[in-house]
Design a protein around this motif. Structure first.
Motif, mmCIF file in Angstrom:
data_model
loop_
_atom_site.group_PDB
_atom_site.id
_atom_site.type_symbol
_atom_site.label_atom_id
_atom_site.label_comp_id
_atom_site.label_asym_id
_atom_site.label_seq_id
_atom_site.Cartn_x
_atom_site.Cartn_y
_atom_site.Cartn_z
ATOM 1 N N LYS A 1 -29.269 -1.009 13.891
ATOM 2 C CA LYS A 1 -30.137 -2.103 14.381
ATOM 3 C C LYS A 1 -30.401 -2.009 15.889
ATOM 4 C CE LYS A 1 -29.139 -5.508 10.769
ATOM 5 N NZ LYS A 1 -28.533 -4.579 9.800
ATOM 6 N N LYS B 1 -38.581 0.460 11.819
ATOM 7 C CA LYS B 1 -37.785 -0.768 11.914
ATOM 8 C C LYS B 1 -37.346 -1.110 13.329
ATOM 9 C CE LYS B 1 -36.327 -0.277 7.123
ATOM 10 N NZ LYS B 1 -35.237 -0.047 6.159
ATOM 11 N N TYR B 2 -37.793 -0.336 14.310
ATOM 12 C CA TYR B 2 -37.484 -0.605 15.717
ATOM 13 C C TYR B 2 -38.584 0.014 16.562
ATOM 14 C CZ TYR B 2 -35.484 3.929 14.505
ATOM 15 O OH TYR B 2 -35.306 5.173 13.990
ATOM 16 N N ASP C 1 -32.672 -1.902 19.241
ATOM 17 C CA ASP C 1 -33.910 -2.587 19.638
ATOM 18 C C ASP C 1 -35.033 -1.588 19.860
ATOM 19 O OD1 ASP C 1 -32.711 -5.237 19.829
ATOM 20 O OD2 ASP C 1 -31.678 -4.469 21.608
#
Length: 382
Positions: free
Chosen positions: A118, A29-30, A120
């Motif tokens: 979350k 997810k990153y 980056d």
């Protein structure tokens, strides 16, 4: 978490894949950067994380081992994971009821934590080797192999096998940066070619950039980090800003105390010992040196002693807190063969007091990271 140590080291990626699948594959997810190497991988990881942060990114950093608390292993923009978030992550993984190793649980927890926060991008440092390391389920933007030397030979084998293991993080069509030389470099070249991975070879230290880390060896680590940053299309401004702020305790860290300067360094193998000796000779060439020193029994201790110590040094032998630690008697016999004066002190508080009170211009605490983490806390509590 400490109870998981009983499961030791288990080859294979099945357990980490199981954990991550049950967590929804957070590592996808990153973006990630994958870093391995015999020495310098922690410093290079810290440098890259700070460079990315300077570029305005929210950056995760997963490293090992820790010096004082496992919370150090998972950082976002330089801040440790909180106790509450750490507890939540471990409890989340416990419910899967799988006999995973200590490091596998920490890896899955870090992957999940970074996804929930979350980030980056996350800089992921390999725990040991590469090919079968639990971090090796990521598909990074760039793979970094700082260098390759003999270490963990009981687990990873001879130098050729170590090189093959570290080259195991090279992924198809993903660029690779390395500072390796000699036979290991040839192996890395072969693996990179098979994977259509463009290989960037670093051969010289970086002499023209301000690095907020002492130690001559950090100049080469910086060169590796800079090359990786350039592969990621990061600007010179971001690179310079990151290196000027990077912090990585316990690597030629010079502590200012009431009894003078004390160098703290996690030189735990011959390659690390050579780097420490070079920095000591450059920064503190004159005067008798007094040490606290302790390592794990499976290291090449004879070679480390040969590299690190001068004939008039005095060594306070203090074992690290590990079942693999070399005992005082074992190390004392090693030093007796060299004529270097030494004594054994089990109690770390007494060892640090002795170090501080010893009349010598150069004082060093060095060896296993399991040791210097505890010593650092006592040294800085001056």
């Amino acid at each position: 978490m400490n109870g998981l140590n009983s499961f030791g080291i288990k080859p294979g990626l099945e357990r980490i894949k199981f954990l991550c699948e049950n967590l929804g594959n957070p590592q996808e997810k990153y973006k990630t950067i994958h870093v391995t190497g015999t020495n310098g991988k922690g410093s290079v990881s810290a440098m890259l994380a700070e460079i990315l942060k300077a570029g305005g990114k929210k950056v995760g950093l997963f490293t090992s081992p820790h010096l004082e608390t496992p919370l150090e292993r998972m950082k976002i923009n330089g801040e440790n994971i909180s106790e509450k978030d750490f507890e939540d992550e471990i409890n989340r993984i416990r419910k899967f009821e799988i006999e995973a190793t200590h490091f596998e649980v920490l890896t899955a927890a870090a992957f999940d934590f970074f996804a929930r926060q979350k980030v980056d991008v996350a800089v992921i440092e390999v725990g040991m080797g590469g090919l079968w390391d639990s971090t090796n389920i990521i598909l990074p933007e760039v793979s970094v192999i700082t260098n390759v030397a003999e270490d963990h030979t009981a687990i990873l084998g001879d130098l050729k096998n170590i090189a093959l293991n570290k080259a195991g993080i090279i992924k198809p069509n993903v660029p690779t940066v390395t500072g390796a030389t000699g036979m290991p470099l040839e192996i890395i070249r072969e693996v990179a070619e098979k994977n259509n991975s463009r290989l960037y070879e670093v051969t010289e230290p970086e002499e023209n950039v301000k690095i907020n880390l002492a130690g001559e060896f950090q100049k080469f680590n910086a060169a590796v980090a800079i090359q990786a940053a350039k592969v990621l299309n990061l600007s010179d401004r971001e690179i310079f800003a990151g290196l000027a702020k990077v912090n990585h305790p316990g690597r030629f860290e010079i502590a200012e105390t009431n009894s003078g300067k004390i160098v703290i360094d996690g030189a735990h193998n011959p390659n690390g010992a050579a780097a420490l000796r070079q920095s000591l000779d450059k920064n503190f060439p004159a005067g008798r040196r007094v040490w606290i020193f302790g390592v794990l029994a499976d290291k090449d201790i004879d070679e480390m002693i040969k590299i690190l110590f001068r004939p008039n040094d005095f060594v306070i032998i203090t074992p690290p807190d590990s079942p693999r630690a070399a005992s005082i008697d074992f190390l004392r016999k090693k030093f007796e063969n060299t004529g270097i004066e030494c004594c054994g002190v089990e109690d770390k508080i007494k060892a640090v007091e002795m170090l501080k009170n010893f009349p010598a211009p150069v004082k060093i605490a060095a060896g296993s990271l399991y040791l210097i983490g505890a010593l650092r806390k006592l040294i800085l509590n001056d």
